[in-house]
Design a protein around this motif. Structure first.
Motif, PDB file in Angstrom:
ATOM      1  N   UNK A  74      -9.065 -25.496 -12.412  1.00  0.00           N
ATOM      2  CA  UNK A  74      -8.396 -26.611 -12.235  1.00  0.00           C
ATOM      3  C   UNK A  74      -8.476 -27.440 -13.458  1.00  0.00           C
ATOM      4  N   UNK A  75      -9.381 -27.884 -14.056  1.00  0.00           N
ATOM      5  CA  UNK A  75      -9.495 -28.431 -15.338  1.00  0.00           C
ATOM      6  C   UNK A  75      -8.495 -27.665 -16.405  1.00  0.00           C
ATOM      7  N   UNK A  76      -8.607 -26.416 -16.416  1.00  0.00           N
ATOM      8  CA  UNK A  76      -7.776 -25.641 -17.625  1.00  0.00           C
ATOM      9  C   UNK A  76      -6.316 -25.719 -17.327  1.00  0.00           C
ATOM     10  N   UNK A  77      -6.074 -25.591 -15.959  1.00  0.00           N
ATOM     11  CA  UNK A  77      -4.655 -25.680 -15.553  1.00  0.00           C
ATOM     12  C   UNK A  77      -4.212 -27.129 -16.183  1.00  0.00           C
ATOM     13  N   UNK A  78      -4.986 -28.028 -15.964  1.00  0.00           N
ATOM     14  CA  UNK A  78      -4.405 -29.317 -16.233  1.00  0.00           C
ATOM     15  C   UNK A  78      -3.976 -29.588 -17.676  1.00  0.00           C
ATOM     16  N   UNK A  79      -4.781 -29.045 -18.429  1.00  0.00           N
ATOM     17  CA  UNK A  79      -4.824 -29.093 -19.991  1.00  0.00           C
ATOM     18  C   UNK A  79      -3.608 -28.170 -20.387  1.00  0.00           C
ATOM     19  N   UNK A  80      -3.348 -26.914 -19.737  1.00  0.00           N
ATOM     20  CA  UNK A  80      -2.337 -26.013 -20.074  1.00  0.00           C
ATOM     21  C   UNK A  80      -0.948 -26.824 -19.656  1.00  0.00           C
ATOM     22  N   UNK A  81      -0.748 -27.656 -18.656  1.00  0.00           N
ATOM     23  CA  UNK A  81       0.334 -28.111 -18.390  1.00  0.00           C
ATOM     24  C   UNK A  81       0.916 -28.982 -19.513  1.00  0.00           C
ATOM     25  N   UNK A  82       0.110 -29.912 -20.119  1.00  0.00           N
ATOM     26  CA  UNK A  82       0.479 -30.594 -21.350  1.00  0.00           C
ATOM     27  C   UNK A  82       0.983 -29.729 -22.667  1.00  0.00           C
ATOM     28  N   UNK A  83       0.065 -29.002 -22.827  1.00  0.00           N
ATOM     29  CA  UNK A  83       0.681 -27.862 -24.012  1.00  0.00           C
ATOM     30  C   UNK A  83       1.916 -27.289 -23.551  1.00  0.00           C
ATOM     31  N   UNK A  84       2.101 -26.789 -22.435  1.00  0.00           N
ATOM     32  CA  UNK A  84       3.271 -26.147 -22.188  1.00  0.00           C
ATOM     33  C   UNK A  84       4.434 -26.829 -22.060  1.00  0.00           C
ATOM     34  N   UNK A  85       4.134 -28.427 -21.740  1.00  0.00           N
ATOM     35  CA  UNK A  85       5.301 -29.110 -21.873  1.00  0.00           C
ATOM     36  C   UNK A  85       5.701 -29.411 -23.369  1.00  0.00           C
ATOM     37  N   UNK A  86       4.777 -29.743 -24.114  1.00  0.00           N
ATOM     38  CA  UNK A  86       4.884 -29.837 -25.558  1.00  0.00           C
ATOM     39  C   UNK A  86       5.890 -28.528 -26.296  1.00  0.00           C
ATOM     40  N   UNK A  87       5.482 -27.369 -25.775  1.00  0.00           N
ATOM     41  CA  UNK A  87       5.909 -26.083 -26.227  1.00  0.00           C
ATOM     42  C   UNK A  87       7.407 -25.965 -25.826  1.00  0.00           C
ATOM     43  N   UNK A  88       7.521 -26.353 -24.424  1.00  0.00           N
ATOM     44  CA  UNK A  88       9.013 -26.371 -23.873  1.00  0.00           C
ATOM     45  C   UNK A  88      10.142 -27.395 -24.844  1.00  0.00           C
ATOM     46  N   UNK A 142     -11.542 -20.921 -26.160  1.00  0.00           N
ATOM     47  CA  UNK A 142     -13.084 -21.333 -25.804  1.00  0.00           C
ATOM     48  C   UNK A 142     -13.020 -22.629 -24.538  1.00  0.00           C
ATOM     49  N   UNK A 143     -11.730 -22.838 -24.433  1.00  0.00           N
ATOM     50  CA  UNK A 143     -11.826 -24.075 -23.578  1.00  0.00           C
ATOM     51  C   UNK A 143     -12.300 -23.759 -22.132  1.00  0.00           C
ATOM     52  N   UNK A 144     -12.221 -22.728 -21.406  1.00  0.00           N
ATOM     53  CA  UNK A 144     -12.796 -22.470 -20.291  1.00  0.00           C
ATOM     54  C   UNK A 144     -14.132 -22.256 -20.449  1.00  0.00           C
ATOM     55  N   UNK A 145     -14.762 -21.753 -21.481  1.00  0.00           N
ATOM     56  CA  UNK A 145     -16.406 -21.900 -21.785  1.00  0.00           C
ATOM     57  C   UNK A 145     -16.892 -23.169 -21.647  1.00  0.00           C
ATOM     58  N   UNK A 146     -16.246 -23.927 -22.446  1.00  0.00           N
ATOM     59  CA  UNK A 146     -16.852 -25.223 -22.653  1.00  0.00           C
ATOM     60  C   UNK A 146     -16.783 -26.089 -21.172  1.00  0.00           C
ATOM     61  N   UNK A 147     -15.713 -25.821 -20.434  1.00  0.00           N
ATOM     62  CA  UNK A 147     -15.715 -26.530 -19.164  1.00  0.00           C
ATOM     63  C   UNK A 147     -16.697 -25.940 -18.078  1.00  0.00           C
ATOM     64  N   UNK A 148     -16.860 -24.499 -18.250  1.00  0.00           N
ATOM     65  CA  UNK A 148     -17.905 -23.912 -17.539  1.00  0.00           C
ATOM     66  C   UNK A 148     -19.347 -24.383 -17.758  1.00  0.00           C
ATOM     67  N   UNK A 149     -19.782 -24.590 -19.078  1.00  0.00           N
ATOM     68  CA  UNK A 149     -21.059 -24.960 -19.028  1.00  0.00           C
ATOM     69  C   UNK A 149     -21.265 -26.477 -18.953  1.00  0.00           C
TER      70      UNK A 149
END
Length: 262
Positions: free
Chosen positions: A179-193, A153-160
């Protein structure tokens, strides 16, 4: 992983990319698809984050090229999201997520009702209720933390937040949400990597479908605006609610089961 499974995963990623670009919630398609191929949950989530990051990057690029994103003005909220997502990713390792997961379905239903019962919401630009720095320090950090901690639901929260607090029309709100969702994705992706959980060749193959779907979806959102985004956002919010609550391990599932069994 049987390579034949890619014939199933890549089209799923294409559909998810379209949905994600328009309203968010593409993980409703890709995560179950990855799990259905027998990939363990942690690797499925990590691989999904990889292919999804390509999608949000494509959507962000498309909306930016169309003049819907002002990178300079959104820089402070982006930094706030980055900080929040980093904190959430650290916190999820030491804090029980059950309390947050119990609240999310109710918030998603509230967002769906907001857009459903406010037919003009997002049709036209409105007066902003808060400044961009205030938005970043509140919504940016909070939703960024949530995405790093839990996610759905992250995108929905940013949208509202963009519509209700910044007064953005739906097309522009969707653009800045990517833009905001891509930013948060980068952090999670780095941790998973760093954790070695990503199945790279699967994620990169799915990224082809994800990018294609994101390209189509972002152009559809640019063309049709609120007429397309608002109803799809309502459907996605309700679909995510059903998916969360239908999980027997979710707290709300236990509450509802208890009511009917009593």
């Amino acid at each position: 992983m049987d390579p034949v499974n890619l014939l199933f995963l890549v089209p799923a990623a294409l559909l998810a990319g379209f949905v994600d670009a328009v309203a968010g919630g593409g993980g409703l398609v890709t995560v179950p698809a990855l799990l259905a191929t027998g990939i363990p949950p942690a690797q499925a989530l990590a691989t999904n984050k990889l292919q999804g990051s390509f999608g949000t990057l494509m959507s962000t690029w498309t909306f930016w090229k169309a003049g819907q994103i002002d990178i300079r003005s959104m820089l402070f909220p982006v930094v706030c999201v980055l900080v929040g997502a980093a904190a959430g990713t650290v916190a999820v390792q030491v804090i029980d997520a059950s309390l947050i997961s119990a609240v999310i379905p109710f918030l998603l239903v509230a967002i769906a009702l907001y857009f459903l019962l406010s037919p003009r919401a997002g049709d036209l630009e409105a007066q902003a209720r808060v400044s961009l720095p205030v938005f970043g320090l509140t919504v940016g950090i909070a939703v960024g933390f949530y995405d790093g901690f839990f996610g759905p639901g992250t995108g929905s929260f940013f949208a509202i937040g963009c519509v209700a607090l910044l007064g953005m029309p739906m097309r522009k709100a969707t653009a800045n949400t990517k833009l905001l969702n891509f930013t948060s994705n980068v952090v999670s992706l780095a941790v998973f990597a760093l954790g070695g959980q990503i199945i790279w060749w699967v994620g990169l193959a799915m990224a082809v479908g994800q990018v294609t779907g994101s390209f189509i979806g972002s152009h559809a959102a640019l063309r049709f605006g609120a007429k397309l985004v608002r109803p799809l956002l309502v459907v996605v919010c309700l679909a995510m609610t059903v998916r969360l609550v239908a999980n027997p391990q979710h707290p709300v599932y236990g509450w509802v089961s208890g009511l009917f069994s009593g």
